[in-house]
Design a protein around this motif. Structure first.
Motif, PDB file in Angstrom:
ATOM      1  N   PRO A   4       0.872  -1.127  -0.124  1.00  0.00           N
ATOM      2  CA  PRO A   4      -0.089  -0.180   0.067  1.00  0.00           C
ATOM      3  C   PRO A   4       0.821   1.091   0.030  1.00  0.00           C
ATOM      4  CG  PRO A   4       0.042  -0.937   2.260  1.00  0.00           C
ATOM      5  CD  PRO A   4       0.715  -2.016   1.266  1.00  0.00           C
ATOM      6  N   SER A   5       0.288   2.392  -0.639  1.00  0.00           N
ATOM      7  CA  SER A   5       1.221   3.565  -0.526  1.00  0.00           C
ATOM      8  C   SER A   5       0.400   4.662   0.321  1.00  0.00           C
ATOM      9  CB  SER A   5       1.394   4.188  -2.001  1.00  0.00           C
ATOM     10  OG  SER A   5       0.121   4.343  -2.661  1.00  0.00           O
ATOM     11  N   PHE A   6       0.939   5.456   0.911  1.00  0.00           N
ATOM     12  CA  PHE A   6       0.205   6.242   1.583  1.00  0.00           C
ATOM     13  C   PHE A   6       0.870   7.853   1.367  1.00  0.00           C
ATOM     14  CE2 PHE A   6       0.032   2.373   4.034  1.00  0.00           C
ATOM     15  CZ  PHE A   6      -1.325   2.387   4.191  1.00  0.00           C
ATOM     16  N   GLU A   7      -0.086   9.043   1.164  1.00  0.00           N
ATOM     17  CA  GLU A   7       0.298  10.333   1.284  1.00  0.00           C
ATOM     18  C   GLU A   7       0.750  10.953   2.390  1.00  0.00           C
ATOM     19  OE1 GLU A   7      -1.523  12.585  -1.625  1.00  0.00           O
ATOM     20  OE2 GLU A   7      -1.589  10.933  -2.991  1.00  0.00           O
ATOM     21  N   GLU A   8      -0.207  10.450   3.461  1.00  0.00           N
ATOM     22  CA  GLU A   8      -0.364  11.258   4.705  1.00  0.00           C
ATOM     23  C   GLU A   8      -0.891  10.337   5.808  1.00  0.00           C
ATOM     24  OE1 GLU A   8      -0.444  15.703   5.721  1.00  0.00           O
ATOM     25  OE2 GLU A   8      -2.399  14.921   5.273  1.00  0.00           O
ATOM     26  N   ILE A   9      -0.229  10.246   7.012  1.00  0.00           N
ATOM     27  CA  ILE A   9      -0.972   9.233   7.921  1.00  0.00           C
ATOM     28  C   ILE A   9      -1.526  10.130   8.843  1.00  0.00           C
ATOM     29  CG2 ILE A   9      -0.588   7.448   9.749  1.00  0.00           C
ATOM     30  CD1 ILE A   9      -0.032   6.417   7.040  1.00  0.00           C
ATOM     31  N   TRP A  10      -2.679  10.027   9.226  1.00  0.00           N
ATOM     32  CA  TRP A  10      -3.463  10.652  10.360  1.00  0.00           C
ATOM     33  C   TRP A  10      -3.818   9.824  11.584  1.00  0.00           C
ATOM     34  CZ3 TRP A  10      -7.853  13.931   7.738  1.00  0.00           C
ATOM     35  CH2 TRP A  10      -7.184  15.007   6.802  1.00  0.00           C
ATOM     36  N   ALA A  11      -3.746  10.375  12.938  1.00  0.00           N
ATOM     37  CA  ALA A  11      -3.958   9.455  13.837  1.00  0.00           C
ATOM     38  C   ALA A  11      -5.097  10.455  14.958  1.00  0.00           C
ATOM     39  CB  ALA A  11      -2.641   9.122  14.641  1.00  0.00           C
ATOM     40  N   VAL A  12      -5.787   9.735  15.554  1.00  0.00           N
ATOM     41  CA  VAL A  12      -6.665  10.332  16.725  1.00  0.00           C
ATOM     42  C   VAL A  12      -6.613   9.456  17.994  1.00  0.00           C
ATOM     43  CG1 VAL A  12      -8.981  11.147  17.474  1.00  0.00           C
ATOM     44  CG2 VAL A  12      -8.314  11.224  15.023  1.00  0.00           C
ATOM     45  N   GLY A  13      -6.237  10.052  19.008  1.00  0.00           N
ATOM     46  CA  GLY A  13      -6.308   9.172  20.268  1.00  0.00           C
ATOM     47  C   GLY A  13      -6.467  10.002  21.438  1.00  0.00           C
ATOM     48  N   ASP A  14      -6.484   9.439  22.498  1.00  0.00           N
ATOM     49  CA  ASP A  14      -6.714  10.143  23.868  1.00  0.00           C
ATOM     50  C   ASP A  14      -6.102   9.743  25.127  1.00  0.00           C
ATOM     51  OD1 ASP A  14      -7.837   7.584  24.373  1.00  0.00           O
ATOM     52  OD2 ASP A  14      -9.924   8.256  25.111  1.00  0.00           O
ATOM     53  N   ASN A  15      -4.760   8.675  24.994  1.00  0.00           N
ATOM     54  CA  ASN A  15      -4.423   8.345  26.357  1.00  0.00           C
ATOM     55  C   ASN A  15      -3.069   7.877  25.993  1.00  0.00           C
ATOM     56  OD1 ASN A  15      -4.273   7.645  28.840  1.00  0.00           O
ATOM     57  ND2 ASN A  15      -6.313   6.835  29.167  1.00  0.00           N
ATOM     58  N   LYS A  34      -6.944  12.065  28.181  1.00  0.00           N
ATOM     59  CA  LYS A  34      -7.356  11.424  29.543  1.00  0.00           C
ATOM     60  C   LYS A  34      -5.679  11.490  30.128  1.00  0.00           C
ATOM     61  CE  LYS A  34     -11.449  10.351  28.519  1.00  0.00           C
ATOM     62  NZ  LYS A  34     -11.694  10.889  27.401  1.00  0.00           N
ATOM     63  N   SER A  35      -4.701  12.005  29.447  1.00  0.00           N
ATOM     64  CA  SER A  35      -3.205  12.240  30.068  1.00  0.00           C
ATOM     65  C   SER A  35      -2.732  13.343  29.770  1.00  0.00           C
ATOM     66  CB  SER A  35      -2.657  10.952  29.795  1.00  0.00           C
ATOM     67  OG  SER A  35      -1.160  11.097  29.787  1.00  0.00           O
ATOM     68  N   PRO A  36      -2.155  14.231  30.720  1.00  0.00           N
ATOM     69  CA  PRO A  36      -1.579  15.437  30.345  1.00  0.00           C
ATOM     70  C   PRO A  36      -0.529  15.256  29.462  1.00  0.00           C
ATOM     71  CG  PRO A  36      -1.821  15.211  32.623  1.00  0.00           C
ATOM     72  CD  PRO A  36      -2.274  13.905  32.154  1.00  0.00           C
ATOM     73  N   ALA A  37       0.400  14.142  29.605  1.00  0.00           N
ATOM     74  CA  ALA A  37       1.352  13.716  28.552  1.00  0.00           C
ATOM     75  C   ALA A  37       0.843  13.720  27.052  1.00  0.00           C
ATOM     76  CB  ALA A  37       2.269  12.472  28.879  1.00  0.00           C
ATOM     77  N   PRO A  42       4.368  17.253  21.044  1.00  0.00           N
ATOM     78  CA  PRO A  42       4.604  18.381  19.884  1.00  0.00           C
ATOM     79  C   PRO A  42       3.765  18.074  18.725  1.00  0.00           C
ATOM     80  CG  PRO A  42       6.612  17.363  20.831  1.00  0.00           C
ATOM     81  CD  PRO A  42       5.249  16.660  21.442  1.00  0.00           C
ATOM     82  N   GLY A  43       3.034  18.786  18.096  1.00  0.00           N
ATOM     83  CA  GLY A  43       2.569  18.751  16.756  1.00  0.00           C
ATOM     84  C   GLY A  43       1.164  18.185  17.074  1.00  0.00           C
ATOM     85  N   VAL A  44       0.591  17.791  18.028  1.00  0.00           N
ATOM     86  CA  VAL A  44      -0.737  17.142  18.346  1.00  0.00           C
ATOM     87  C   VAL A  44      -1.609  18.151  18.569  1.00  0.00           C
ATOM     88  CG1 VAL A  44      -2.008  15.615  19.680  1.00  0.00           C
ATOM     89  CG2 VAL A  44       0.405  15.061  18.927  1.00  0.00           C
ATOM     90  N   ARG A  45      -2.775  18.318  17.978  1.00  0.00           N
ATOM     91  CA  ARG A  45      -3.805  19.325  18.154  1.00  0.00           C
ATOM     92  C   ARG A  45      -4.921  18.551  19.133  1.00  0.00           C
ATOM     93  NH1 ARG A  45      -8.371  21.751  13.989  1.00  0.00           N
ATOM     94  NH2 ARG A  45      -9.381  23.014  15.475  1.00  0.00           N
ATOM     95  N   GLU A  46      -5.095  19.183  20.263  1.00  0.00           N
ATOM     96  CA  GLU A  46      -6.045  19.011  21.163  1.00  0.00           C
ATOM     97  C   GLU A  46      -7.588  19.361  20.616  1.00  0.00           C
ATOM     98  OE1 GLU A  46      -7.329  19.458  25.869  1.00  0.00           O
ATOM     99  OE2 GLU A  46      -5.100  19.806  25.436  1.00  0.00           O
ATOM    100  N   ILE A  47      -8.555  18.686  20.851  1.00  0.00           N
ATOM    101  CA  ILE A  47     -10.170  19.019  20.546  1.00  0.00           C
ATOM    102  C   ILE A  47     -10.854  18.290  21.828  1.00  0.00           C
ATOM    103  CG2 ILE A  47      -9.631  19.473  18.094  1.00  0.00           C
ATOM    104  CD1 ILE A  47     -10.776  16.615  17.492  1.00  0.00           C
ATOM    105  N   ALA A  48     -11.730  18.769  22.011  1.00  0.00           N
ATOM    106  CA  ALA A  48     -12.759  18.321  22.997  1.00  0.00           C
ATOM    107  C   ALA A  48     -13.854  17.401  22.416  1.00  0.00           C
ATOM    108  CB  ALA A  48     -13.613  19.455  23.606  1.00  0.00           C
ATOM    109  N   ARG A  49     -14.170  17.367  21.280  1.00  0.00           N
ATOM    110  CA  ARG A  49     -15.295  16.413  20.686  1.00  0.00           C
ATOM    111  C   ARG A  49     -14.975  16.120  19.433  1.00  0.00           C
ATOM    112  NH1 ARG A  49     -17.398  21.044  21.836  1.00  0.00           N
ATOM    113  NH2 ARG A  49     -18.009  21.387  19.907  1.00  0.00           N
TER     114      ARG A  49
END
Length: 75
Positions: A4-15, A34-37, A42-49
């Protein structure tokens, strides 16, 4: 063997278990962390919902897909 080829990888997490995924991704979001760390990576955007993520992607086609697939909101 087709790779597979990927142009860009996106991720969403919470812990803490998401740190590796978030740091390796080209674009990353933390939803209601769920974790301050995780929130201070760096480079991670925080969102509430989740809908904040779809709104930020509204001009990129994926936002519409996520809203209709997961939120039943095509607007």
């Amino acid at each position: 063997d087709v790779q597979p080829s990927f142009e860009e990888i996106w991720a969403v997490g919470d812990n803490d278990n998401d740190v590796g995924m978030l740091t390796l991704a080209d674009r990353a979001w933390v939803i209601d962390p769920k974790s301050p760390a995780v929130a201070s990576l760096p480079g991670v955007r925080e969102i509430a919902r989740f809908d904040e993520l779809t709104q930020s992607l509204s001009g990129q086609g994926l936002g519409h897909y996520l809203r209709t697939k997961f939120l039943n909101n095509p607007a």
